[in-house]
Design a protein around this motif. Structure first.
Motif, short mmCIF file in Angstrom:
data_model
loop_
_atom_site.label_atom_id
_atom_site.label_comp_id
_atom_site.label_asym_id
_atom_site.label_seq_id
_atom_site.Cartn_x
_atom_site.Cartn_y
_atom_site.Cartn_z
N UNK A 20 -5.65 -5.51 4.17
CA UNK A 20 -4.45 -4.79 3.73
C UNK A 20 -4.63 -4.35 2.28
N UNK A 21 -3.99 -3.22 1.92
CA UNK A 21 -4.16 -2.66 0.58
C UNK A 21 -2.93 -2.78 -0.30
N UNK A 22 -1.91 -3.48 0.16
CA UNK A 22 -0.74 -3.67 -0.70
C UNK A 22 -0.20 -5.08 -0.50
N UNK A 23 0.76 -5.44 -1.33
CA UNK A 23 1.31 -6.80 -1.33
C UNK A 23 2.71 -6.83 -0.74
N UNK A 64 -1.05 7.57 -6.12
CA UNK A 64 -0.32 6.30 -5.98
C UNK A 64 -0.30 5.53 -7.29
N UNK A 65 -1.31 5.75 -8.13
CA UNK A 65 -1.36 5.09 -9.44
C UNK A 65 -0.50 5.81 -10.46
N UNK A 66 0.16 6.90 -10.06
CA UNK A 66 1.05 7.62 -10.96
C UNK A 66 0.38 8.71 -11.76
N UNK A 71 -9.94 2.05 -7.11
CA UNK A 71 -10.16 2.45 -5.72
C UNK A 71 -10.52 3.93 -5.62
N UNK A 72 -9.84 4.76 -6.39
CA UNK A 72 -10.15 6.20 -6.38
C UNK A 72 -11.57 6.45 -6.85
N UNK A 131 -5.40 10.54 -3.13
CA UNK A 131 -4.24 9.73 -2.74
C UNK A 131 -4.12 8.49 -3.61
N UNK A 132 -5.23 7.83 -3.88
CA UNK A 132 -5.19 6.63 -4.72
C UNK A 132 -4.74 6.97 -6.14
#
Length: 565
Positions: A472-475, A342-344, A279-280, A338-339
């Motif tokens: 939506x972007x999360x589960x 979020x991926x660490x 995504x990034x 941000x992506x």
């Protein structure tokens, strides 16, 4: 210039030609999509749970005949000419005679039948697309009989090897179109009108000249007003020279053809295997800058569905499209950052470093085709500036395809398909392992005992969990599980608009959430021509809807007469 008109040769096109339009002027494509020339008709039956059948017929009353290099005509064009090509292909690919062989019903009718149940429409288009009468029955009789008489795989291989090596030069070339090859040199190919051709009275000119040259030479010839027509839009083909080209040379019949250019991603690279890294990457690539560098790939995509814009809008509808996550097609550094976080990932000395301490390294492979290399360099620079450690390797065409066939890439640009089957596909027989044609169905992995454990050679699974909420972007909320293989089986054995829409929605949701690949651009197909000296059909004419070969069809069938005033 040496030419080989053997349609079975691996490299039967001369490599120095800017395009191959003139090569097809002696014959005709039987289909572009489901469109056929005026002397060819077809009927498709079956489909769904029944293997479809395709019956192709030609107009006997037209009286088409084959001409040779001396202009002599005589032998009739019959369906046995097309049957010859189909039976040679069938016998070469099926030494054990398994499957449904093509059936020559009579001199003007050919029947083809699929080996298994599938959709009738995609079967018909897949068979018709690109099919040509290029095999005069008597010219290939010995090879055909050799395959028919072969009883072992080695005998078949021996015959097919000789077929591929056969050379058919200009003096042996045969055709049936209104213009025949007359002269060939290193700078041009000249074709002359066949005076007794059934369509001869449509033309008020009797000669065609195809000037040969690379991209820069073609651009200069256009600037000097030496060209009357050509493939593709001016923007894509001669974008850097448009300001210098005479005003009467214009793009004609442009339309969105559904083709896309994508970055195909290999999830076996551990960084690309992480969702938010993909995504990034999408957010940081400025497709507008790519387009401004070389417009050959088309304009920035509108939707991230895995499908081309026309199919997305026609099948999914705007209400559904508006719900999908709206990725940026211009650089969005804040969103990309941000992506990555979020991926660490953390930024260390200008490089993104993953949760395991490894820098985000990606092998980026690209062809040395001029526009591809230029656009590849732009994307590489954008990713480097953001903090990816990319290694751009530009190969010649043969080397590049070898790398792709061996799955030896992390990321590479390639064409994308048009419809829902292109949104996500695990066909591992194509170069990138992805469905790349509007017309053929992909080959699904067969006989998988544990689909939940399966991954393709690109590291992509068969089963996906996606949010029930579209976009939506999360589960974290409600989810549903989609088995790609089961959906594929259902879709390819059914028909109808509702089944197509349901399948397309599921594929688009997988693509929009997981980004198995990244859609970059939507392509506008078209042609260009001299509008001062020729009367071209109206822009809405279906004659143009033949990809980038609309003008050669129009010229070939006499639909663009020269102006006489």
């Amino acid at each position: 210039m040496k030419l080989n008109f053997n349609p079975f040769a691996q490299k039967n096109y001369p490599p120095k030609l800017d395009d191959y339009m003139w090569m097809h002027m002696g014959w005709d494509r039987i289909g572009h999509g489901l469109e056929t020339p005026e002397w060819v008709d077809y009927e498709v039956s079956g489909g769904g749970s029944v293997p479809p059948e395709l019956t192709i017929s030609i107009d006997e009353s037209l009286g088409l005949t084959w001409w040779d290099s001396d202009g002599d005509t005589g032998r009739a064009v019959t369906m046995e000419d097309l049957y010859t090509a189909r039976i040679i292909d069938f016998l070469a690919e099926n030494p054990d005679r398994s499957g449904n062989a093509p059936e020559l019903v009579d001199d003007y009718t050919l029947k083809l039948k699929a080996n298994q149940p599938r959709r009738a429409d995609t079967y018909a288009v897949g068979e018709l697309e690109g099919m040509m009468f290029r095999t005069p029955r008597w010219q290939w009789q010995e090879e055909r009989e050799g395959l028919e008489d072969a009883t072992t795989a080695s005998e078949v291989q021996s015959v097919t090897a000789s077929i591929g090596k056969r050379n058919i030069g200009v003096t042996d070339a045969l055709g049936y179109a209104p213009f025949r090859i007359d002269q060939v040199s290193g700078s041009k190919v000249q074709m002359v009108l066949v005076e007794d051709h059934p369509f001869a009275d449509r033309f008020n000119y009797d000669k065609l000249e195809f000037l040969i040259g690379g991209e820069s030479k073609v651009a200069q010839m256009a600037i000097n007003d030496r060209l009357d027509f050509g493939p593709d839009t001016l923007e894509r083909r001669l974008g850097g020279s448009i300001g210098e080209i005479p005003e009467h040379i214009q793009t004609i019949g442009a339309y969105a053809n559904g083709e896309q250019y994508k970055l195909h991603l290999n999830w076996n690279n551990k960084h690309l295997g992480r969702l938010n890294v993909r995504r990034a990457m999408h957010e940081i690539i400025d497709v507008e800058e790519v387009y401004n560098t070389s417009p050959m790939w088309g304009r920035p995509a509108t939707y991230q569905t895995g499908m081309g814009k026309p199919m997305s809008e026609n099948i999914l509808g705007q209400e559904f499209l508006d719900k999908l996550y709206d990725y940026s097609f211009t650089a969005n550094e804040e969103g990309a950052t941000e992506f990555m976080e979020e991926a660490g990932y953390t930024m260390e000395s200008g490089t993104w470093t993953g949760p395991d301490g490894d820098p985000a390294q990606i092998e980026f492979h690209c062809s040395n085709w001029s526009s591809w290399a230029a656009n590849g360099k732009v994307i590489d620079d954008q990713l480097k500036q953001f903090g990816f450690e990319t290694n751009l390797l530009i190969y010649n065409d043969d080397e590049w395809r070898t790398e792709m066939y061996n799955y030896n890439f992390d990321m590479t640009p390639w064409w994308g398909g048009f419809g829902p089957l292109s949104a996500y596909d695990l066909d591992e027989t194509s170069e990138t392992g992805h469905y790349t044609s509007v017309n053929t169905e992909p080959t699904a992995p067969a006989d998988i005992d544990n689909p939940e454990d399966y991954t393709s050679q690109h590291g992509k699974p068969l089963i996906y969990e996606i949010p029930t909420e579209v976009g939506a972007l999360d589960l974290s909320g409600e989810t549903e599980t989609i088995n790609w293989l089961e959906e594929w089986k259902t879709f390819t054995s059914t028909s109808g608009e509702e089944a197509t829409r349901e399948f397309a929605e599921k594929m688009a949701r997988i693509h929009n959430f997981y980004l198995p690949d990244i859609n970059l651009t939507d392509v506008t197909a078209g042609n260009w021509g001299d509008t001062k000296n020729y009367d071209w059909p109206e822009e809405s004419s279906e004659h143009y809807k033949r990809g980038n070969y609309g003008t050669d069809y129009i010229i070939q069938y006499g639909h663009a007469p020269a102006k006489t005033e």
